[in-house]
Design a protein around this motif. Structure first.
Motif, PDB file in Angstrom:
ATOM      1  N   ALA A  15     -30.945  60.694  84.067  1.00  0.00           N
ATOM      2  CA  ALA A  15     -30.707  60.946  85.490  1.00  0.00           C
ATOM      3  C   ALA A  15     -31.450  62.177  85.988  1.00  0.00           C
ATOM      4  O   ALA A  15     -31.552  62.388  87.204  1.00  0.00           O
ATOM      5  CB  ALA A  15     -29.206  61.106  85.741  1.00  0.00           C
ATOM      6  N   ASP A  16     -31.994  62.987  85.091  1.00  0.00           N
ATOM      7  CA  ASP A  16     -32.786  64.144  85.514  1.00  0.00           C
ATOM      8  C   ASP A  16     -34.005  63.727  86.333  1.00  0.00           C
ATOM      9  O   ASP A  16     -34.525  64.514  87.117  1.00  0.00           O
ATOM     10  CB  ASP A  16     -33.250  64.943  84.302  1.00  0.00           C
ATOM     11  N   SER A  17     -34.472  62.492  86.113  1.00  0.00           N
ATOM     12  CA  SER A  17     -35.642  61.995  86.854  1.00  0.00           C
ATOM     13  C   SER A  17     -35.241  60.924  87.862  1.00  0.00           C
ATOM     14  O   SER A  17     -36.014  60.013  88.163  1.00  0.00           O
ATOM     15  CB  SER A  17     -36.670  61.415  85.875  1.00  0.00           C
ATOM     16  N   SER A  18     -34.042  61.048  88.414  1.00  0.00           N
ATOM     17  CA  SER A  18     -33.460  59.985  89.238  1.00  0.00           C
ATOM     18  C   SER A  18     -34.267  59.633  90.485  1.00  0.00           C
ATOM     19  O   SER A  18     -34.103  58.533  91.032  1.00  0.00           O
ATOM     20  CB  SER A  18     -32.036  60.377  89.650  1.00  0.00           C
ATOM     21  N   PHE A  19     -35.146  60.527  90.948  1.00  0.00           N
ATOM     22  CA  PHE A  19     -35.955  60.218  92.133  1.00  0.00           C
ATOM     23  C   PHE A  19     -37.424  60.017  91.761  1.00  0.00           C
ATOM     24  O   PHE A  19     -38.314  60.114  92.601  1.00  0.00           O
ATOM     25  CB  PHE A  19     -35.809  61.321  93.194  1.00  0.00           C
ATOM     26  N   MET A  20     -37.669  59.708  90.507  1.00  0.00           N
ATOM     27  CA  MET A  20     -39.026  59.379  90.057  1.00  0.00           C
ATOM     28  C   MET A  20     -39.097  57.881  89.798  1.00  0.00           C
ATOM     29  O   MET A  20     -38.287  57.320  89.055  1.00  0.00           O
ATOM     30  CB  MET A  20     -39.384  60.160  88.785  1.00  0.00           C
TER      31      MET A  20
END
Length: 250
Positions: A230-235
């Motif tokens: 979820a650390d890259s949820s907007f990638m």
């Protein structure tokens, strides 16, 4: 904090190199991992090494019959896959004059056909919130001699990242790619280069790496874990370079 707690991940080509390092990192971050490999002995040995949170399936990423049967084998272990890392691949090299159909087919079967149909077959097991990571390569960014077929195959995967992202967005499944540069792995084990040729390639590449060293599989693995979590949820539909600056920074 375990970024992948209660997640199930499938990693193709997970018995060595970046795939194995990623399996280790996924497990350390709380995931249960299913790895694939071509040989039963290496799959079994790797599962023992990874521990109780790992399972293995013998499957060749270049054989359609194996790809088409993989989802059923995965379902015997887990009804759902939260993370798919399509890692299996290799490169062979030849000057343009010596490229033949076998050279072409070997790489396109694994890297292009294998990637496309692997995603297609595992997709029904993935629910909203899932993450898919593909392997591209720094070769798509630079013209390297003797690598026409390998570079073209990886460029196709680079294209898949964008087109798959467009299709999967309505299903809330993210897809991104990791692009490794020069990494210390057993990558050349399946190549057609001699040990002297491998050393010559390494000697030519090293001066072009601003960080003045090759990367480690664990460094790529951490990038894959980031894209899976979820650390890259907007990638979505992007490519993350892990290359020490090669060859984009001078």
């Amino acid at each position: 904090m375990q970024k992948l707690k209660n997640k199930t991940a499938l990693i193709t080509g997970g018995t060595s190199g970046i795939g194995k390092a990623t399996a280790i990192d996924f497990i350390e971050n709380g995931a249960s991992v299913i790895i694939t490999g071509r040989f039963k002995n290496t799959v079994d040995d790797t599962v023992i090494e990874l521990g109780s949170n790992a399972k293995g399936i013998v499957s060749d990423a270049g054989k359609m019959e194996d790809i088409l049967s993989l989802a059923d084998k995965v379902k015997l272990i887990s009804p759902q896959v939260d993370i798919l890392y399509v890692n299996a691949g290799f490169g062979k090299y030849a000057p343009l004059e010596l490229i033949d159909e076998t050279h072409f087919n070997e790489q396109f079967n694994v890297i292009v056909k294998g990637t496309l149909f692997m995603v297609q077959q595992i997709l029904p097991l993935m629910k909203e919130g899932g993450s898919i990571i593909l392997n591209t390569s720094i070769v798509t960014e630079v013209g390297m001699p003797n690598s026409s077929v390998y570079s073209a195959a990886k460029a196709a995967v680079q294209s898949f990242t964008k087109s798959f992202a467009s299709e999967l967005a309505p299903r809330k499944i993210r897809i991104n790619a990791v692009s490794p540069g020069p990494i210390n792995t057993n990558y050349f084990d399946r190549s057609n280069l001699s040990s002297d040729q491998v050393q010559a390639m390494a000697d030519a590449v090293m001066p072009q790496v601003p960080l003045a060293r090759f990367g480690e599989p664990s460094e790529v693995a951490k990038a894959v874990t980031f894209l899976a979590s979820a650390d890259s949820s907007f990638m979505h539909g992007t490519e993350l370079f892990v290359d020490g600056g090669f060859p984009r920074i001078k």
